[in-house]
Design a protein around this motif. Structure first.
Motif, short mmCIF file in Angstrom:
data_model
loop_
_atom_site.label_atom_id
_atom_site.label_comp_id
_atom_site.label_asym_id
_atom_site.label_seq_id
_atom_site.Cartn_x
_atom_site.Cartn_y
_atom_site.Cartn_z
N LYS A 1 -2.99 8.07 -5.04
CA LYS A 1 -3.45 8.24 -3.52
C LYS A 1 -2.65 7.59 -2.68
CE LYS A 1 -8.17 9.28 -5.65
NZ LYS A 1 -9.59 9.08 -5.36
N VAL A 2 -2.66 8.15 -1.47
CA VAL A 2 -2.26 7.36 -0.18
C VAL A 2 -3.52 6.44 -0.04
CG1 VAL A 2 -1.94 7.61 2.31
CG2 VAL A 2 -1.03 9.44 0.85
N GLY A 3 -3.14 5.23 0.29
CA GLY A 3 -3.99 3.98 0.28
C GLY A 3 -4.05 3.08 -0.79
N ASP A 4 -3.71 3.77 -2.03
CA ASP A 4 -3.80 2.85 -3.17
C ASP A 4 -2.93 1.42 -2.79
OD1 ASP A 4 -5.01 4.76 -4.66
OD2 ASP A 4 -3.43 5.21 -6.00
N THR B 1 0.95 -1.22 -0.02
CA THR B 1 -0.25 0.14 0.02
C THR B 1 0.99 1.32 -0.23
OG1 THR B 1 -1.87 -1.24 1.40
CG2 THR B 1 -1.90 1.16 1.17
N HIS C 1 4.92 12.67 -1.42
CA HIS C 1 5.50 13.86 -1.16
C HIS C 1 6.11 14.44 -2.38
CE1 HIS C 1 5.78 11.96 2.94
NE2 HIS C 1 6.12 11.02 2.28
N SER D 1 1.75 4.50 1.57
CA SER D 1 1.30 4.93 3.00
C SER D 1 1.67 6.50 2.80
CB SER D 1 2.21 4.49 3.91
OG SER D 1 3.69 4.58 3.71
N SER D 2 2.58 7.29 2.12
CA SER D 2 2.76 8.73 2.04
C SER D 2 3.24 9.05 0.67
CB SER D 2 3.61 8.97 3.07
OG SER D 2 5.04 8.75 2.93
N ASP E 1 3.75 17.19 2.00
CA ASP E 1 3.17 15.82 2.21
C ASP E 1 1.80 15.90 1.41
OD1 ASP E 1 5.13 15.24 3.82
OD2 ASP E 1 4.19 15.74 5.65
N LEU E 2 1.16 14.86 0.66
CA LEU E 2 0.19 15.22 -0.05
C LEU E 2 -0.85 13.64 0.37
CD1 LEU E 2 1.58 16.06 -3.55
CD2 LEU E 2 0.72 17.32 -2.09
N SER E 3 -2.18 14.02 -0.03
CA SER E 3 -2.91 12.81 0.31
C SER E 3 -3.22 12.04 -1.16
CB SER E 3 -4.32 13.21 0.69
OG SER E 3 -4.68 14.14 0.12
N ASP E 4 -3.06 12.76 -2.31
CA ASP E 4 -3.00 12.47 -3.60
C ASP E 4 -2.34 13.51 -4.50
OD1 ASP E 4 -5.12 14.69 -4.84
OD2 ASP E 4 -6.17 13.69 -3.02
#
Length: 280
Positions: free
Chosen positions: A270-273, A3, A8, A5-6, A19-22
């Motif tokens: 995206k974070v979580g992909d 996954t 940047h 997790s982050s 830091d980005l979420s997507d």
């Protein structure tokens, strides 16, 4: 499960990251990554290798501006729209490419923030919108890719477990652990074994695919605190990485993997992909 997790992005080479979420994927990296850099009076790039204090300059992106921030100074806003008719020749390692100079006011602000370099004010340049800087074909297996002002490749990928394993060894050596920020990755992975990225050929999600190209050789930027611009330890983590070198045929310290985008230009990461991996 492998996954993300982050994420940047580092809009200005060697300044602080975001830091980005997507993020939007482009062939040159995450959108806005290393689209600007600092140069000296000759047009040669300047980084934390020469001026560690660059790490103390914060970076933000708004809907229409790049914003630089430094304690004691008013924030500096730079329009995202390129300045017309301001081309200049700039150098990144062995590459010569076209940049767009952001002007005198920006140069004065940078001098106030970190001083001059070799007796001259620093200049801020952006990668020319029409510019193309090819990636070294030696590791591309017949593919082609391009990047902006990164050292050489548009993406840098590291797993959380790799950092944990490095920190175990650092502590065993009597040194302090280091945060992920020291290595300035774009994509950080969870659910992968330590140094598992070294044994990957491809990382695939539903709408994009990243090809692992070559290990990332590390420099003294890894010794710099990425918030204060102070060298925390001039020897670590490089000394420990040298001892841990998993590439006997290569000299130097290595950590993380450089990558290129093979499918998914314009798609969103995206974070979580969740990712599937193809072993090398």
């Amino acid at each position: 499960m492998l996954t993300i997790s982050s994420l940047h992005v580092y809009p200005v080479k060697s300044l602080q990251g975001i830091d980005l979420s997507d993020a939007v994927l482009t062939t040159q990296g995450l959108a806005f990554d290393r689209q600007w850099m600092l140069v000296d009076a000759t047009g040669k790039f300047v980084t934390q290798r020469q001026i560690p204090l660059l790490a103390s300059i914060g970076v933000r992106l708004t809907a229409d501006s790049l914003v630089l921030e430094r304690a004691g100074l008013l924030p500096l806003s730079i329009p995202l729209a390129p300045i017309p008719d301001s081309p200049c020749e700039v150098k990144v390692w062995r590459d010569t490419c076209v940049g767009c100079d952001e002007g005198e006011a920006v140069s004065r602000w940078l001098t106030q923030a970190v001083g001059q370099w070799q007796g001259s004010d620093l200049r801020l340049v952006r990668f020319a919108p029409e510019g193309v800087r090819p990636v070294d074909p030696a590791y591309m297996e017949g593919d082609s890719a391009d990047t902006a002002f990164s050292d050489g490749y548009p993406f840098l990928i590291i797993s959380e477990a790799s950092l944990a394993a490095l920190n175990v060894q650092l502590l065993a050596n009597g040194a302090e652990s280091v945060p992920m920020a020291r290595f300035r990755p774009n994509i950080v992975l969870s659910g992968m074994e330590a140094f598992g990225e070294n044994a990957c050929k491809m990382l695939t999600a539903a709408s994009y695919r990243l090809a692992i190209r070559k290990p990332c050789q590390r420099c003294k930027t890894t010794t710099v605190d990425q918030r204060t611009g102070v060298i925390a330890d001039p020897k670590e983590p490089l000394r420990t990485l040298l001892a841990m070198n998993p590439y006997p045929h290569l000299s130097g310290a290595y950590f993380g993997q450089n990558a290129t985008l093979t499918t998914g230009n314009g798609m969103v990461i995206k974070v979580g992909d969740r990712l599937d991996r193809q072993p090398s």
